[in-house]
Design an enzyme around this catalytic site. Structure first.
Site, PDB file in Angstrom:
ATOM      1  N   CYS A 179       3.839 -19.852  50.462  1.00 40.86           N
ATOM      2  CA  CYS A 179       4.590 -20.297  51.641  1.00 40.86           C
ATOM      3  C   CYS A 179       3.710 -20.599  52.846  1.00 40.86           C
ATOM      4  O   CYS A 179       4.209 -21.110  53.864  1.00 40.86           O
ATOM      5  CB  CYS A 179       5.640 -19.250  52.022  1.00 40.86           C
ATOM      6  SG  CYS A 179       4.936 -17.693  52.627  1.00 40.86           S
ATOM      7  N   TYR A 192       0.789  -1.237   0.000  1.00 45.08           N
ATOM      8  CA  TYR A 192       0.000   0.000   0.000  1.00 45.08           C
ATOM      9  C   TYR A 192       0.819   1.284   0.000  1.00 45.08           C
ATOM     10  O   TYR A 192       0.261   2.374   0.073  1.00 45.08           O
ATOM     11  CB  TYR A 192      -0.925   0.026   1.212  1.00 45.08           C
ATOM     12  CG  TYR A 192      -0.230  -0.287   2.534  1.00 45.08           C
ATOM     13  CD1 TYR A 192       0.662   0.607   3.134  1.00 45.08           C
ATOM     14  CD2 TYR A 192      -0.467  -1.491   3.183  1.00 45.08           C
ATOM     15  CE1 TYR A 192       1.284   0.318   4.319  1.00 45.08           C
ATOM     16  CE2 TYR A 192       0.154  -1.798   4.382  1.00 45.08           C
ATOM     17  CZ  TYR A 192       1.033  -0.894   4.942  1.00 45.08           C
ATOM     18  OH  TYR A 192       1.661  -1.196   6.119  1.00 45.08           O
ATOM     19  N   CYS A 217       1.964 -10.867  51.687  1.00 47.06           N
ATOM     20  CA  CYS A 217       2.687 -11.888  52.426  1.00 47.06           C
ATOM     21  C   CYS A 217       3.927 -11.212  52.991  1.00 47.06           C
ATOM     22  O   CYS A 217       4.695 -10.607  52.236  1.00 47.06           O
ATOM     23  CB  CYS A 217       3.074 -13.045  51.524  1.00 47.06           C
ATOM     24  SG  CYS A 217       4.186 -14.238  52.313  1.00 47.06           S
ATOM     25  N   CYS A 277      -0.696 -17.194  52.494  1.00 46.91           N
ATOM     26  CA  CYS A 277      -0.011 -17.088  51.206  1.00 46.91           C
ATOM     27  C   CYS A 277      -0.045 -18.429  50.479  1.00 46.91           C
ATOM     28  O   CYS A 277       0.297 -19.471  51.072  1.00 46.91           O
ATOM     29  CB  CYS A 277       1.441 -16.661  51.442  1.00 46.91           C
ATOM     30  SG  CYS A 277       2.460 -16.664  49.942  1.00 46.91           S
ATOM     31  N   LYS A 293      -8.660   3.430  15.372  1.00 50.52           N
ATOM     32  CA  LYS A 293      -8.620   2.128  16.035  1.00 50.52           C
ATOM     33  C   LYS A 293     -10.018   1.705  16.448  1.00 50.52           C
ATOM     34  O   LYS A 293     -10.782   2.503  17.000  1.00 50.52           O
ATOM     35  CB  LYS A 293      -7.706   2.193  17.271  1.00 50.52           C
ATOM     36  CG  LYS A 293      -6.255   2.561  16.962  1.00 50.52           C
ATOM     37  CD  LYS A 293      -5.577   1.557  16.070  1.00 50.52           C
ATOM     38  CE  LYS A 293      -5.313   0.245  16.758  1.00 50.52           C
ATOM     39  NZ  LYS A 293      -4.273   0.296  17.781  1.00 50.52           N
TER      40      LYS A 293
END
Length: 710
Positions: free
Chosen positions: A432, A247, A447, A429, A335
Site C-alpha cells: 500500500c 514389506y 505496516c 509497505c 531419518k
C-alpha cells in the site's frame, strides 16, 4: 479386431470343444504372463523381451474379446478399465496401520537399540529396510485373488482405491501358487502392506507435461503418487507409472513366516516387488553401516527415500515389545540429516502478514531439496538477513528443516558476485505504500495502515482457515478475486455474499473462446453452505479468527473461559485480562486495544447481526462435577475413534474443571496422544509425563476420572 489366425486355432465342428480349447489357451496365457511379470518385477530377471511380452498380452486380449464369458477380474488384461468413481468408499483395515517413531540421528538410533537389548537381555537380529518416500497402501487377497486396495487414511480407516491399484503393473492380481503354501489358511483373506511410489524419472516427466499444458506441477514424488492413487478415472492412474514395494502383513499369524526376514522372502515368492536393499543385522555396527551406505546412495537411487526403517526380526519378539499409543516399540525410522543444496538467490521480496508484520522472503532459482521443489524460503526478519549476510545474486545453501520447512543457511562467499550489496528493509509497505515502523524491542517491521490490501487478504484467509471458521473451499484465489471486485473488505462481508453473485464471480481467466471464466453455480452453492455453517463455530474460534495480535487458539480458549460472551469481553479492562491464566500484560494490551478500535467494533456488530456465534455455550444439562480441577492436559495427534477435534475434546475436559494447555512441561499432568502424535508426545516421554491413549481420554470424559493405570 481379433487376429484371424487366433480365431482359426479354435475352429471346430464341436462348439463346446472350441470353447474348452479357448479357455485352456486363455488360462495358459494368463499363467505365462503372470510368470513373466513376476520375473520382471519381483526378481528383476526378465526372460523375454518387451516385444514378446506385448505379443502374449495381445493374444490374450483378442481371445478374451472373442470369448467374453471367460473374462476374469484377476486377468492381466483387466488392469486398466474405464471406471470413473464419484467417491472412494471407506475401508476399515484388518488391524491399525501405525506410524513409526523417528530417530533423528545415530545417537537416537543407538538409544532405541539399547532398549531392544534391555528388553531381551542381548542384541537380537533386526532387519534394515530403505524408508521409501511414497504413499502407504494395504492390499487384501481372498483365496489368493486381489479383492481390495486401500490407502492408509487415519490408520484405522482408509479409502478404497482397488480399481486404481489394479492398474499398477507390479501388483499381482493373484498370488503365485508357489507361495500359497506359506499361508496358514490359503482360502482366508490376508491384508498385505507396502508403499506406492513414483520413480524420479516418471515424476520429472509428469511435471514437464503438466507445465507444458499450463497446469500446476506436483511438489514432490510422494504427493504425485498419492494424487495418482485418488484419480476418479483409473485410466489416469494407469498413465502415471506407479510402482510398489511391499514389506508388511496386517496379521503375522496368517503366515508360516516367523519374522520380517522370512516375510520379505515370502512376499517375493508371492509375486510382489520387494526392495532389494535390505539386510538382516546382528550388531549396532552393522545397522550403522547400512544407514551410512543408504545415505551415500540416496541420490543415485531411482526413487526417493528419506531414511532407514529398522525392525526387530522375530514376530514373537515384536509381540512382546508391543506398542505405544502411536507406534510399535519394535521398530524405528532413522531419518536422514536434512539434505542441503546450493542455488541462486534471485531476489529478496517482502511479504505482508495479517497483522502488518513484514517478512523478507528469499526468491530462489528452483531446486529440488529432500524430494520437493523449493523456490521460496522465509528469511524471518532484517536481523536474520544481516546475521546470515545473504545478498541478491548470492549462491546460497538451502535445506529443509526437519525435511519440511525450506531454510536458507547462508551464502557461499567464494561465489559472491562483485557489487552485491547488503539488503535493507524498504521504508514503505510493498502493498500500500504506507511507512513501515519497527517498535522498540521488536524484530519485525510493520505496516500500520488499516487499508493495506495485503493485510486484508491475510486476515480474510485466516478467518476462513480450518483452525478458525473453517469455510471449506474459500481459498486464496477466490478471496483475491472477491477483494479485487470490491465485494469484500473485512470478515463480516463474507456473510452478505449470495449464491448468484458468487456464481458470476470473474476468476480473471478466459476460456478458449475468449470468454471470462466464472466461479460457477456448483462451487457457489457449496461456498454459501460453508459460510452458513461457520456461523455456529465456537466463540473461541471466532475470537481466534478475528486475528487479534498474539491471540492464538489456546489463548482464545483461556480468554473465553473467563469471558464467555463478546459483551463481557468488551467490558473487561487491561488488568482483568492480564489476570487470565495464560494471557499476561502484552496479550491483554493487544486485546484491549483491538476492542477499543471503532472499525473493529463495527465489524463485530455486523457479525452479530449476521448470526455469527459470539458466546460460549455451556455443556447441555447440569454443570458437571469439577473432578479434574487442578489437572493440566495436553492433546496431540488426531482423535480417530471418537471423531472429535482436539478443540472439542479440550472443551469436554474443561467442562470437568481441567486446564488444557498447548505445550508440554514438567507441570503437565497428562498428555493425550492420538493418531500421528508429534513432538509433544516425544517431549512427554522425555519428561516422564504420563501419556493417555484415546480410549483413556474417552473414559476420562465419560467418568471424570483418570484410569488408575495411567
Amino acid at each position: 479386431m481379433a487376429d484371424p489366425n487366433t480365431d482359426k486355432l479354435f475352429e471346430s465342428d464341436d462348439p463346446e470343444q472350441a470353447a474348452a480349447d479357448a479357455k485352456d489357451r486363455i488360462d495358459a496365457l494368463r499363467r505365462e504372463i503372470e510368470h513373466h511379470t513376476y520375473l520382471y518385477y519381483a526378481k528383476d530377471a526378465p526372460e523375454i523381451s518387451d516385444a514378446a511380452f506385448d505379443s502374449l498380452m495381445r493374444e490374450l486380449r483378442e481371445l478374451e474379446a472373442a470369448h467374453p464369458d471367460f473374462i476374469d477380474p484377476s486377468s492381466p488384461t483387466q488392469r486398466v478399465g474405464g471406471y470413473v468413481g464419484e467417491q472412494f468408499a471407506p475401508v476399515t483395515h484388518e488391524r491399525r496401520m501405525y506410524s513409526l517413531d523417528n530417530a533423528m540421528d545415530l545417537d537416537e538410533l543407538d538409544a532405541w537399540l539399547e532398549r531392544v537389548v534391555e528388553a531381551f537381555g542381548r542384541m537380537v537380529p533386526v532387519v534394515c529396510e530403505l524408508k521409501i518416500d511414497g504413499s502407504s497402501i494395504a492390499l487384501t487377497y481372498d483365496d489368493g485373488v486381489l479383492v481390495r486396495a486401500a490407502t492408509r487414511g487415519d490408520g484405522t480407516t482408509g479409502e478404497d482405491v482397488t480399481v486404481n491399484m489394479r492398474t499398477v503393473r507390479d501388483v499381482p492380481l493373484r498370488l503365485r501358487e508357489a507361495a500359497m503354501a506359506g499361508l496358514v489358511d490359503a482360502e482366508a483373506a490376508i491384508e498385505l502392506r507396502g508403499e506406492v511410489y513414483m520413480p524420479k524419472s516418471s515424476f520429472d516427466s509428469l511435471n514437464a507435461a503438466a507445465v507444458a499444458n499450463g497446469k500446476s506441477a506436483f511438489a514432490n514424488p510422494r504427493n504425485a503418487a498419492a494424487g495418482s492413487l485418488r484419480q476418479k478415472d483409473a485410466k489416469v492412474t494407469a498413465g502415471r507409472d506407479l510402482s510398489t514395494f511391499m514389506y508388511a502383513v496386517a496379521d503375522e499369524g496368517k503366515l508360516a513366516a516367523t519374522g520380517q526376514w522370512e516375510l520379505l522372502a515370502w512376499l517375493r515368492e508371492a509375486g510382489f516387488h520387494v526392495n532389494p536393499d535390505v539386510k538382516r543385522c546382528e550388531s549396532a555396527e552393522e545397522v550403522h553401516a547400512f544407514c551410512e551406505t543408504a545415505l551415500k546412495r540416496r541420490e543415485e537411487l531411482p526413487y526417493e527415500i528419506d531414511g532407514v526403517v529398522v525392525k526387530v526380526d522375530s514376530f514373537a519378539m515384536q509381540e512382546s515389545m508391543g506398542y505405544t499409543a502411536r507406534a510399535p516399540r519394535w521398530a524405528i525410522a532413522y531419518k536422514f540429516p536434512p539434505e542441503e543444496k546450493t542455488t541462486l538467490l534471485r531476489d529478496i521480496t517482502v511479504q505482508v502478514g495479517r497483522t502488518g508484520a513484514c517478512t523478507p522472503v528469499a526468491e530462489l532459482e528452483a531446486v529440488v531439496v529432500a524430494g520437493s521443489t523449493v523456490a521460496r524460503a522465509t528469511l524471518h526478519n532484517i536481523d536474520e538477513v544481516h546475521r546470515k549476510d545473504v545478498r541478491i545474486g548470492d549462491t546460497v545453501i538451502v535445506r529443509k528443516a526437519g525435511d519440511v520447512i525450506p531454510e536458507v543457511l547462508g551464502p557461499v562467499l567464494s561465489l559472491r558476485p562483485e557489487g552485491a550489496e547488503p539488503w535493507e528493509m524498504p521504508t514503505v509497505c510493498p502493498s500500500c505504500g504506507s511507512p513501515l515502523v519497527r517498535e522498540e524491542g521488536e524484530a519485525a517491521y510493520r505496516c500500520i495502515s488499516i487499508d493495506c490490501p495485503a493485510q486484508s487478504l491475510e486476515r480474510l484467509r485466516h478467518w476462513a482457515s480450518r483452525g478458525a471458521m473453517d469455510i471449506e473451499g474459500m481459498g486464496e484465489e477466490i478471496i483475491s478475486r472477491l477483494i479485487e471486485s470490491g465485494r469484500i473488505t473485512d470478515v463480516a462481508d463474507y456473510y452478505s455474499l449470495d449464491e448468484v453473485e458468487l456464481a458470476l464471480l470473474d476468476m480473471g481467466r478466459v476460456n478458449k473462446d475468449g470468454e471470462p471464466i466464472r466461479l460457477g453455480s456448483t462451487v457457489a452453492a457449496k461456498l454459501v453452505a460453508a459460510i452458513e455453517a461457520s456461523k455456529s463455530r465456537s466463540f473461541a474460534r471466532v475470537l481466534f479468527g478475528l486475528g487479534i495480535r498474539h491471540v492464538g487458539k489456546t489463548t482464545a480458549e483461556f480468554i473465553v473461559g473467563a469471558y464467555p460472551t463478546i459483551d463481557a469481553l468488551e467490558q473487561a479492562n487491561e488488568e482483568d485480562l492480564a489476570a487470565i491464566d495464560g494471557v499476561g500484560p502484552v496479550i491483554a494490551k493487544s486485546i484491549w486495544t483491538f476492542l477499543r478500535t471503532p472499525d473493529n467494533l463495527a465489524v463485530i456488530e455486523r457479525l452479530r447481526k449476521a448470526g455469527v456465534n459470539l458466546e460460549e455455550h455451556a455443556v447441555a444439562g447440569e454443570e458437571l462435577p469439577q473432578t479434574l480441577a487442578g489437572l493440566t492436559f495436553v492433546l496431540t495427534g488426531s482423535l480417530v475413534k471418537s471423531g472429535m477435534t482436539r478443540d472439542e475434546a479440550g472443551a469436554a475436559l474443561k467442562a470437568r474443571g481441567a486446564k488444557v494447555s498447548g505445550s508440554v512441561s514438567k507441570k503437565t499432568s497428562y498428555v493425550v496422544a492420538g493418531e500421528a502424535a508429534g513432538s509433544k508426545y516425544d517431549k512427554a516421554v522425555s519428561l516422564g509425563v504420563p501419556v493417555l491413549t484415546e480410549d483413556d481420554l474417552l473414559a476420562v470424559i465419560e467418568t471424570g476420572e483418570v484410569p488408575p493405570s495411567a
